[in-house]
Design a protein around this motif. Structure first.
Motif, PDB file in Angstrom:
ATOM      1  N   GLU A  45       1.955  31.573  32.581  1.00  3.03           N
ATOM      2  CA  GLU A  45       2.797  31.621  31.386  1.00  3.03           C
ATOM      3  C   GLU A  45       2.048  32.350  30.262  1.00  3.03           C
ATOM      4  O   GLU A  45       2.622  33.212  29.584  1.00  3.03           O
ATOM      5  N   VAL A  46       0.784  32.030  30.087  1.00  2.50           N
ATOM      6  CA  VAL A  46      -0.032  32.706  29.076  1.00  2.50           C
ATOM      7  C   VAL A  46      -0.191  34.185  29.436  1.00  2.50           C
ATOM      8  O   VAL A  46      -0.087  35.067  28.576  1.00  2.50           O
ATOM      9  N   GLY A  47      -0.404  34.461  30.715  1.00  2.00           N
ATOM     10  CA  GLY A  47      -0.508  35.853  31.163  1.00  2.00           C
ATOM     11  C   GLY A  47       0.747  36.647  30.852  1.00  2.00           C
ATOM     12  O   GLY A  47       0.684  37.822  30.469  1.00  2.00           O
ATOM     13  N   THR A  48       1.895  36.009  30.996  1.00  4.93           N
ATOM     14  CA  THR A  48       3.162  36.663  30.671  1.00  4.93           C
ATOM     15  C   THR A  48       3.254  36.933  29.172  1.00  4.93           C
ATOM     16  O   THR A  48       3.687  38.007  28.745  1.00  4.93           O
ATOM     17  N   LEU A  49       2.827  35.970  28.371  1.00  2.29           N
ATOM     18  CA  LEU A  49       2.812  36.197  26.921  1.00  2.29           C
ATOM     19  C   LEU A  49       1.905  37.370  26.563  1.00  2.29           C
ATOM     20  O   LEU A  49       2.248  38.198  25.709  1.00  2.29           O
ATOM     21  N   LEU A  50       0.771  37.475  27.240  1.00  2.00           N
ATOM     22  CA  LEU A  50      -0.140  38.595  26.986  1.00  2.00           C
ATOM     23  C   LEU A  50       0.489  39.922  27.409  1.00  2.00           C
ATOM     24  O   LEU A  50       0.269  40.958  26.762  1.00  2.00           O
ATOM     25  N   SER A  51       1.289  39.909  28.463  1.00  2.00           N
ATOM     26  CA  SER A  51       2.021  41.116  28.858  1.00  2.00           C
ATOM     27  C   SER A  51       3.026  41.501  27.787  1.00  2.00           C
ATOM     28  O   SER A  51       3.221  42.686  27.486  1.00  2.00           O
ATOM     29  N   MET A  52       3.664  40.505  27.213  1.00  2.00           N
ATOM     30  CA  MET A  52       4.622  40.764  26.138  1.00  2.00           C
ATOM     31  C   MET A  52       3.908  41.344  24.911  1.00  2.00           C
ATOM     32  O   MET A  52       4.455  42.207  24.217  1.00  2.00           O
ATOM     33  N   VAL A  53       2.696  40.889  24.659  1.00  2.00           N
ATOM     34  CA  VAL A  53       1.907  41.429  23.552  1.00  2.00           C
ATOM     35  C   VAL A  53       1.714  42.930  23.749  1.00  2.00           C
ATOM     36  O   VAL A  53       1.838  43.720  22.806  1.00  2.00           O
ATOM     37  N   ALA A  54       1.447  43.325  24.987  1.00  2.00           N
ATOM     38  CA  ALA A  54       1.225  44.742  25.283  1.00  2.00           C
ATOM     39  C   ALA A  54       2.436  45.597  24.916  1.00  2.00           C
ATOM     40  O   ALA A  54       2.277  46.739  24.483  1.00  2.00           O
ATOM     41  N   THR A  55       3.628  45.054  25.057  1.00  2.00           N
ATOM     42  CA  THR A  55       4.822  45.831  24.738  1.00  2.00           C
ATOM     43  C   THR A  55       5.106  45.883  23.243  1.00  2.00           C
ATOM     44  O   THR A  55       5.871  46.731  22.799  1.00  2.00           O
ATOM     45  N   HIS A  56       4.494  45.004  22.467  1.00  2.00           N
ATOM     46  CA  HIS A  56       4.780  44.937  21.028  1.00  2.00           C
ATOM     47  C   HIS A  56       3.604  45.342  20.152  1.00  2.00           C
ATOM     48  O   HIS A  56       3.759  45.461  18.936  1.00  2.00           O
ATOM     49  N   ARG A  57       2.438  45.536  20.741  1.00  2.00           N
ATOM     50  CA  ARG A  57       1.195  45.737  19.977  1.00  2.00           C
ATOM     51  C   ARG A  57       1.324  46.835  18.920  1.00  2.00           C
ATOM     52  O   ARG A  57       0.927  46.641  17.776  1.00  2.00           O
ATOM     53  N   THR A  58       1.848  47.986  19.287  1.00  2.00           N
ATOM     54  CA  THR A  58       1.875  49.095  18.328  1.00  2.00           C
ATOM     55  C   THR A  58       3.147  49.137  17.496  1.00  2.00           C
ATOM     56  O   THR A  58       3.096  49.455  16.315  1.00  2.00           O
ATOM     57  N   SER A  59       4.274  48.811  18.092  1.00  2.00           N
ATOM     58  CA  SER A  59       5.540  48.944  17.361  1.00  2.00           C
ATOM     59  C   SER A  59       5.877  47.718  16.508  1.00  2.00           C
ATOM     60  O   SER A  59       6.523  47.844  15.474  1.00  2.00           O
ATOM     61  N   GLN A  60       5.456  46.549  16.966  1.00  2.63           N
ATOM     62  CA  GLN A  60       5.765  45.310  16.255  1.00  2.63           C
ATOM     63  C   GLN A  60       4.533  44.394  16.242  1.00  2.63           C
ATOM     64  O   GLN A  60       4.509  43.352  16.893  1.00  2.63           O
TER      65      GLN A  60
END
Length: 171
Positions: free
Chosen positions: A53-68
């Motif tokens: 679950e935490v790993g999935t949250l970290l994957s989501m971070v990767a998609t938002h890091r620069t734009s949001q």
């Protein structure tokens, strides 16, 4: 779940290669990735699989890091709370999250708090002489030095070099 994981993986790899001129396509991938990640997170939560679950949250971070970045920071705090509650404050995922939070911090003092926590956890997990610990210490020394905290950097440098036999760089 396999479909969600496959979609998430596919979109994350596409995001890594995206054409900056096609923002519509990138936004669509980001939205689809977020939906797939949310589905994975829900499944992992139902299974009680906190690590994934935490790993999935970290994957989501990767998609938002620069734009949001604010969204990424919120996701990191959620991941950190889960990690600390279920896996412990000194889990390797907590170290990774503190590293990410430091990189996204909007001010130097907040960044340093996270970098120090990352260094503390790494030292606890791997020991004073581990290459990762020494690398983290060196990064913190460089940051301290760049911010004019030369005395603090020298202190950390001496502390690290007594364990490694290496000379950590400060300017």
């Amino acid at each position: 779940m396999a479909e969600a994981l496959s979609l998430l993986s596919s979109h994350l790899s596409l995001l890594a290669q995206w054409d900056r001129n096609d923002s519509t396509q990138v936004e669509r991938w980001r939205q689809e990735s977020s939906q797939a990640a949310a589905e994975c997170q829900s499944i992992y939560r139902q299974l009680g699989d906190v690590g994934h679950e935490v790993g999935t949250l970290l994957s989501m971070v990767a998609t938002h890091r620069t734009s949001q970045p604010q969204c990424a920071i919120h996701l990191l705090h959620e991941a950190l709370a889960l990690t600390q509650q279920h896996l412990g404050e000194r889990h390797h995922l907590a170290a990774q999250i503190h590293q990410e939070l430091a990189a996204l911090a909007s001010d130097w003092h907040t960044a340093m708090q996270h970098y120090r926590r990352w260094m503390d956890i790494t030292t606890h997990l791997y020991g004073q002489q581990h290459p990762l610990t020494l690398s983290v210490q060196q990064q913190v020394c460089l940051l301290l030095n760049q911010h004019g905290e030369k005395r603090e950097a020298k202190k950390l440098q001496r502390h690290g070099s007594q364990f490694s036999g290496l000379h950590l760089k400060t300017r």
